[in-house]
Design an enzyme around this catalytic site. Structure first.
Site, PDB file in Angstrom:
ATOM      1  N   LYS A 128      77.206 -51.902 165.903  1.00  0.00           N
ATOM      2  CA  LYS A 128      75.956 -52.463 165.375  1.00  0.00           C
ATOM      3  C   LYS A 128      75.173 -53.004 166.560  1.00  0.00           C
ATOM      4  CE  LYS A 128      74.027 -53.209 161.297  1.00  0.00           C
ATOM      5  NZ  LYS A 128      74.122 -52.489 160.024  1.00  0.00           N
ATOM      6  N   ASP A 168      68.367 -50.727 160.231  1.00  0.00           N
ATOM      7  CA  ASP A 168      68.885 -51.859 159.446  1.00  0.00           C
ATOM      8  C   ASP A 168      67.657 -52.741 159.199  1.00  0.00           C
ATOM      9  OD1 ASP A 168      71.577 -53.198 158.532  1.00  0.00           O
ATOM     10  OD2 ASP A 168      70.487 -54.828 159.460  1.00  0.00           O
TER      11      ASP A 168
HETATM   12  P1  NDP Z   1      64.587 -54.138 155.347  1.00  0.00           P
HETATM   13  O1  NDP Z   1      64.134 -54.730 156.613  1.00  0.00           O
HETATM   14  O2  NDP Z   1      63.997 -52.872 154.886  1.00  0.00           O
HETATM   15  O3  NDP Z   1      64.425 -55.214 154.170  1.00  0.00           O
HETATM   16  C1  NDP Z   1      65.058 -56.453 154.220  1.00  0.00           C
HETATM   17  C2  NDP Z   1      64.594 -57.256 153.019  1.00  0.00           C
HETATM   18  O4  NDP Z   1      65.401 -58.420 152.923  1.00  0.00           O
HETATM   19  C3  NDP Z   1      63.155 -57.715 153.150  1.00  0.00           C
HETATM   20  O5  NDP Z   1      62.578 -57.796 151.880  1.00  0.00           O
HETATM   21  C4  NDP Z   1      63.327 -59.113 153.763  1.00  0.00           C
HETATM   22  O6  NDP Z   1      62.269 -60.001 153.511  1.00  0.00           O
HETATM   23  C5  NDP Z   1      64.560 -59.572 153.047  1.00  0.00           C
HETATM   24  N1  NDP Z   1      65.206 -60.625 153.830  1.00  0.00           N
HETATM   25  C6  NDP Z   1      65.640 -60.527 155.107  1.00  0.00           C
HETATM   26  N2  NDP Z   1      66.133 -61.704 155.504  1.00  0.00           N
HETATM   27  C7  NDP Z   1      66.004 -62.531 154.467  1.00  0.00           C
HETATM   28  C8  NDP Z   1      66.336 -63.889 154.239  1.00  0.00           C
HETATM   29  N3  NDP Z   1      66.900 -64.630 155.207  1.00  0.00           N
HETATM   30  N4  NDP Z   1      66.076 -64.427 153.015  1.00  0.00           N
HETATM   31  C9  NDP Z   1      65.523 -63.664 152.041  1.00  0.00           C
HETATM   32  N5  NDP Z   1      65.162 -62.390 152.189  1.00  0.00           N
HETATM   33  C10 NDP Z   1      65.409 -61.829 153.383  1.00  0.00           C
HETATM   34  O7  NDP Z   1      66.182 -54.009 155.484  1.00  0.00           O
HETATM   35  P2  NDP Z   1      67.179 -53.110 154.628  1.00  0.00           P
HETATM   36  O8  NDP Z   1      66.695 -52.994 153.233  1.00  0.00           O
HETATM   37  O9  NDP Z   1      67.451 -51.899 155.412  1.00  0.00           O
HETATM   38  O10 NDP Z   1      68.509 -53.988 154.683  1.00  0.00           O
HETATM   39  C11 NDP Z   1      68.820 -54.959 153.684  1.00  0.00           C
HETATM   40  C12 NDP Z   1      70.300 -55.281 153.735  1.00  0.00           C
HETATM   41  O11 NDP Z   1      71.054 -54.080 153.493  1.00  0.00           O
HETATM   42  C13 NDP Z   1      70.829 -55.820 155.072  1.00  0.00           C
HETATM   43  O12 NDP Z   1      71.893 -56.720 154.805  1.00  0.00           O
HETATM   44  C14 NDP Z   1      71.394 -54.572 155.753  1.00  0.00           C
HETATM   45  O13 NDP Z   1      72.385 -54.897 156.717  1.00  0.00           O
HETATM   46  C15 NDP Z   1      72.006 -53.870 154.545  1.00  0.00           C
HETATM   47  N6  NDP Z   1      72.237 -52.446 154.708  1.00  0.00           N
HETATM   48  C16 NDP Z   1      71.209 -51.600 155.011  1.00  0.00           C
HETATM   49  C17 NDP Z   1      71.441 -50.242 155.129  1.00  0.00           C
HETATM   50  C18 NDP Z   1      70.332 -49.271 155.338  1.00  0.00           C
HETATM   51  O14 NDP Z   1      70.602 -48.052 155.239  1.00  0.00           O
HETATM   52  N7  NDP Z   1      69.109 -49.690 155.589  1.00  0.00           N
HETATM   53  C19 NDP Z   1      72.807 -49.702 155.031  1.00  0.00           C
HETATM   54  C20 NDP Z   1      73.804 -50.661 154.609  1.00  0.00           C
HETATM   55  C21 NDP Z   1      73.514 -51.999 154.497  1.00  0.00           C
HETATM   56  P3  NDP Z   1      61.243 -60.383 154.708  1.00  0.00           P
HETATM   57  O15 NDP Z   1      60.314 -59.223 154.799  1.00  0.00           O
HETATM   58  O16 NDP Z   1      60.601 -61.636 154.252  1.00  0.00           O
HETATM   59  O17 NDP Z   1      62.077 -60.575 155.947  1.00  0.00           O
END
Ligand code: NDP
Length: 453
Positions: A128, A168
């Site tokens: 990562k 991510d």
């Molecule tokens: P994105 O950046 O596309 O979206 C992240 C979302 O989570 C945004 O809406 C963001 O809001 C919100 N968020 C982030 N930090 C916080 C916080 N501290 N409190 C509340 N909301 C928060 O990321 P992904 O959708 O790709 O990833 C989301 C999760 O899924 C992560 O944990 C990632 O590790 C996991 N994941 C992702 C994969 C992928 O293929 N993308 C694969 C496997 C796991 P804001 O815009 O306000 O920051």
């Protein structure tokens, strides 16, 4: 020594050598405590010092990233790549751009990734990386310059048979594009070193949808096993990024209604169900906030974080049958879990990595709520990255239906393996134990077979 003592000794080792890494310790605690029954039966893991070796990354790279912002000022950030384990294949895992990124968070994510990747059945190791850079509010040109500066160092450490990063939090198709362009320019190589690429130049169909779709496929297997389905269910999905959006899409296809979404500023309650086309336009095209969704969608209400009750995350106070935490680590506390249970929630499936605190996880397991843990439920993203690598290696492209079928089959297989392993070790319905034991065993056996490296 007993398996319990061996685990405690290893956790003490982490506390000593990584004393300022509580998130990594939390993740390691969950994994190691739940594999105790396997360690009890197999003394060779202790004899070969498997745990001590496994909790130590093979390599950690930390580097300076400097880019010029739109005002002409130099901005500096920390870049990282944690190459945790390559026993099952090239390091594989996403890059996160978020101001909270540090070595602790990346070690937890890379460690989690080892077992997740093992569960997919593909030959990929765990890694990562990322940077403490906040893409929010930056211009396209600033994002491009940052990605190029980041790749000017990262390119020295990655390659299609050594380390294959993906996206991510904060790293989507746009960032992967800029990084791939820089990688190609620096190395003169057009190969499958990054996944999550655009379809026109080596990406795979369904990669964008894969994590969200995969989480719903996995959760659907749990419901099917219990003679139930998503038809008519009310769901809450936290976050509003890549994982959240495609979780909502698949839930809608399965006849469920998603009534709440969130971001780090607040959440939206939409009793009529989230309008996915509007959400995609707001998040993927215009790059706005969920508050903008509420402004544009009749009947939707926005609750800002400043109004949350102390100690709880507001979105989990919305009553639902099924909850999909899809934002970030530790976003669902013990109070949130109690709230969900009190309001009749029957299933929690983790799209995000380690979204539940250890206390919340224990409560959920004891409460009888069906629980799909992240390393199994969100493995669809990396599994489809593996499919993208296969297509790149064969210089071919599969159709949407072909990739989707393969993804679906992988998620079903992960479910079968985790639930059967849980049963085998006497933890019926505890998929946390099932996923950890099944994921760990393959990695640990390979470590013994490959000798002390
Ligand atoms: P994105 O950046 O596309 O979206 C992240 C979302 O989570 C945004 O809406 C963001 O809001 C919100 N968020 C982030 N930090 C916080 C916080 N501290 N409190 C509340 N909301 C928060 O990321 P992904 O959708 O790709 O990833 C989301 C999760 O899924 C992560 O944990 C990632 O590790 C996991 N994941 C992702 C994969 C992928 O293929 N993308 C694969 C496997 C796991 P804001 O815009 O306000 O920051």
């Amino acid at each position: 020594m007993s398996a319990k003592s061996y685990v405690n000794e290893t956790l003490d080792l982490i506390k000593r050598v990584s004393s300022r890494q509580p998130i990594f310790l939390q993740c390691a605690t969950e994994v190691l405590k739940s594999i105790t029954p396997l360690l009890d039966l197999n003394k060779q893991y202790e004899e070969h010092a498997v745990l001590q070796r496994m909790v130590m990354p093979e390599r950690t790279i930390i580097f300076r990233v400097v880019y010029i912002d739109d005002k002409g000022h130099a901005q500096t950030h920390f870049g990282y790549r944690v190459q945790f384990s390559s026993v099952l294949g090239p390091y594989k895992g996403g890059l996160r751009f978020h101001p909270s990124v540090n070595l602790d968070i990346l070690k937890f994510l890379a460690f989690e990734q080892i077992f997740k990747n093992s569960l997919t059945g593909l030959h990929i190791g765990g890694g990562k990386g990322g940077a403490n850079f906040d893409p929010k509010g930056k211009s396209d040109a600033e994002i491009m310059r940052f990605c190029q500066a980041f790749m000017s160092e990262l390119s020295k450490h990655i390659g299609y048979s050594t380390d294959v990063p993906a996206g991510d939090i904060g790293v989507g198709a746009r960032e992967i594009g800029y990084m791939f362009g820089a990688y190609k320019k620096i190395t003169s190589k057009f190969d499958g070193t990054l996944t999550g690429k655009a379809i026109n130049w080596g990406g795979s169909l369904v990669r964008k949808e894969a994590t969200g779709y995969g989480a719903v496929y996995f959760a659907n297997e749990i419901l099917k096993d219990n003679k139930d389905s998503f038809e008519g269910k009310t769901c809450v999905v936290s976050g509003s990024g890549n994982v959240a959006i495609y979780t909502i899409e698949k839930l809608h296809q399965y006849g469920a209604k998603v009534v709440a979404i969130s971001d780090s500023d607040g959440y939206v309650y939409d009793k009529d169900g989230i309008d996915l086309e509007l959400l995609k336009d707001i998040k993927e095209v215009r790059r706005l906030r969920v508050s903008d969704y509420a402004n544009e969608k009749k009947g939707a209400v926005y609750i800002s974080k400043v109004n949350y009750e102390k100690g709880t995350n507001g979105v989990w106070s919305v009553p639902c049958d099924c909850a999909f935490p899809s934002a970030t680590q530790n976003e669902l506390s013990l109070e949130d879990a109690k709230n969900l249970h009190k309001n009749g929630c029957k299933l929690i499936a983790e799209g995000a990595n380690m979204p539940c605190t250890l206390e919340a996880q224990k409560f959920i397991l004891d409460s009888g709520i069906f629980y799909a843990p992240a390393k199994a439920a969100n493995a669809g993203g990396v599994a489809t990255s593996g499919l993208e690598m296969q297509q790149n290696a064969n210089m071919t492209s599969w159709t949407f239906e072909e990739v989707d079928q393969k993804l679906h089959a992988i998620m079903k297989d992960i479910y079968t393996r985790t639930s059967e392993t849980a049963k085998e070790f006497g933890f019926e319905n505890n998929l946390v134990a099932g996923a950890n034991i099944a994921g760990f065993k393959k990695v640990a056996d390979a470590m013994i077979e490959q000798g002390y490296i």
